[in-house]
Design an enzyme around this catalytic site. Sequence first.
Site, PDB file in Angstrom:
ATOM      1  CD  GLU A 148      -2.681   1.195   2.603  1.00  0.00           C
ATOM      2  OE1 GLU A 148      -2.293   0.565   3.605  1.00  0.00           O
ATOM      3  OE2 GLU A 148      -3.730   1.865   2.586  1.00  0.00           O
ATOM      4  CE  LYS A 223      -7.419   1.862   3.319  1.00  0.00           C
ATOM      5  NZ  LYS A 223      -6.110   2.184   3.925  1.00  0.00           N
ATOM      6  CB  CYS A 260      -4.707  -1.427   4.169  1.00  0.00           C
ATOM      7  SG  CYS A 260      -4.012  -1.626   5.835  1.00  0.00           S
TER       8      CYS A 260
HETATM    9  N1  URP Z   1      -3.476   1.437   5.995  1.00  0.00           N
HETATM   10  C1  URP Z   1      -4.473   1.011   6.739  1.00  0.00           C
HETATM   11  O1  URP Z   1      -5.607   0.959   6.318  1.00  0.00           O
HETATM   12  N2  URP Z   1      -4.138   0.665   8.010  1.00  0.00           N
HETATM   13  C2  URP Z   1      -5.077   0.355   8.997  1.00  0.00           C
HETATM   14  C3  URP Z   1      -4.527  -0.515  10.037  1.00  0.00           C
HETATM   15  C4  URP Z   1      -5.053  -1.899   9.962  1.00  0.00           C
HETATM   16  O2  URP Z   1      -6.096  -2.122   9.346  1.00  0.00           O
HETATM   17  O3  URP Z   1      -4.427  -2.792  10.525  1.00  0.00           O
END
Ligand code: URP
Length: 419
Positions: A148, A223, A260
Site C-alpha cells: 500500500e 480503497k 488494507c
Molecule cells: N493502511 C491502513 O488501512 N491501516 C489500517 C490498520 C489496519 O487495518 O491494521
Amino acid sequence: MDPNQNLTIDTENGQVEESTKPCSDGSVCGYDSLHQLLSANLKPHLFQEVNRILLGLNCAKALETNSVPESAKALSSEHDFDLQAFCFHADKELLREPRIVRVGLIQNSIAVPTTAHFLDQKRAIFGKLKPIIDAAGVSGVNILCLQEAWTMPFAFCTREKRWCEFAEPVDGESTQFLQDLARKHNMVIISPILERDVNHGETLWNTAVIIGNHGNIIGKHRKNHIPRVGDFNESTYYMEGNTGHPVFETAYGKIAVNICYGRHHPLNWLAFGLNGAEIVFNPSATVGELSEPMWPIEARNAAIANSYFVGSINRVGTEVFPNPFTSGDGKPQHADFGHFYGSSYFSAPDAACTPSLSRHRDGLLISDMDLNLCRQIKDKWGFRMTARYELYADLLDRYLKPDFEPQVIADPMLHKKSA
Ligand SMILES: NC(=O)NCCC(=O)O
C-alpha cells in the site's frame, strides 16, 4: 540475528528471563519469522505436526516449496531481501487443463529517512524496488503486487498536508516506471499509490493501479474503507473509494484488490468474490501493536469463505517522522507509527497458507497457484450455493432504513426477580 536477544539476566537471582517485548530490530526473538523460530527450535517430527496444524494441507500434503533461478537468488543476496517460493496445487481434472499462475508479493521498508527531499525519497524507493521486481521477473512471476502507498513513507499518521505532494495521477511517474517493467517481464503489476485525481479538482484517493502485462493500464480500484483507529487517521488525506468492487480480467486470471483496512470488512471480501475474483490482493500498512494477532486470520478466512486465493502484503520497518504527532488518546506525542511487521503471505481457498515473509526485512514471496482450486473448493464446500444471500439482502435492506429495529426476542422472564 541473535536468537538470544530477548533473554535478560535477572541480576538479583541470576536467572535468565524472557522479555515479553518485541525485539528492537523487528525480528521474532532474533528469527526472521515465527515459522523460522519454530523450525529452528522444534524437533523435525514436532515441527512437521505444528506445520500441518498452522499452515494446513494442500491436496492432502504439506505445501511444497518451489525453486527460484540462481539470478533471483543473486539479486536477493546482493540487495538483502528475503526470497521464498511455494506451490499450491489443485486436483487433476478430466475436462479442464490446470490453470497455473505464478504470483508475487513485495514488502519493503522505505529507502531513505523521511527527512530527505521528497524527490530523493521517491527515487530511492524506485531504486530499491527495481531489483526486487527484476527478481520477480526472472523468476517468471505473472502477477506482482506491491505494498500500500509504496511510493512514499506511510505519513498519514502525521496529518500534515505536505505529504500530499507524493500523490500522483493514475498515469503518473510510478505507473510509467512500472509499465516499463511490466512490458520487460510480461507481468501484470498492481501498484497501490496515493492518487491525485486531476480531473476532479485534485481529489486524493488511496488507489491500486492495475498495469497489464503489455504495459497498458487496465484500470484502478480505490480503497473502500478508511481507518480511523490509533494513528491510522487516514481520512485526513483521501476519500472513501467510489469504484465499487471491480475484478480485472487479466491475461493470467481474474484479480481484485482489497486495500488494507478493507480486510476487516467481510462484505468487502465477499463483493470481490461475487464479481468473480480468483485472486484478491490485500496491500497493507499496519503495525504490530495494532493488528498482528489479526493478520494471519482475516485474509486466510476470506480465502476460505470466498473460495479464492489471497495475497497479503504489509510494509516493513519503523518510519520516523520529522515532527512528533499525537493520536488523540491522551498518550505522549511520538514521531513514529510503531513497527510495520512485514509478514506477507498467501492463503488458498482450501485453507492452506504459506509461511510468511520476514517480520523485519524486505522480501519477495512467490507462489504458483492452480486457479482450478477455486472451483474445486466451491464444488466441495458449496459455500456459494448455501450462502442464503436473500436472507442477508433482506436484513441489510431493513437495516439501512432509519426506522430499523433489531430482531431481538427478549426472555419474558428477564426482568422477573428470582424466587
Ligand atoms: N493502511 C491502513 O488501512 N491501516 C489500517 C490498520 C489496519 O487495518 O491494521
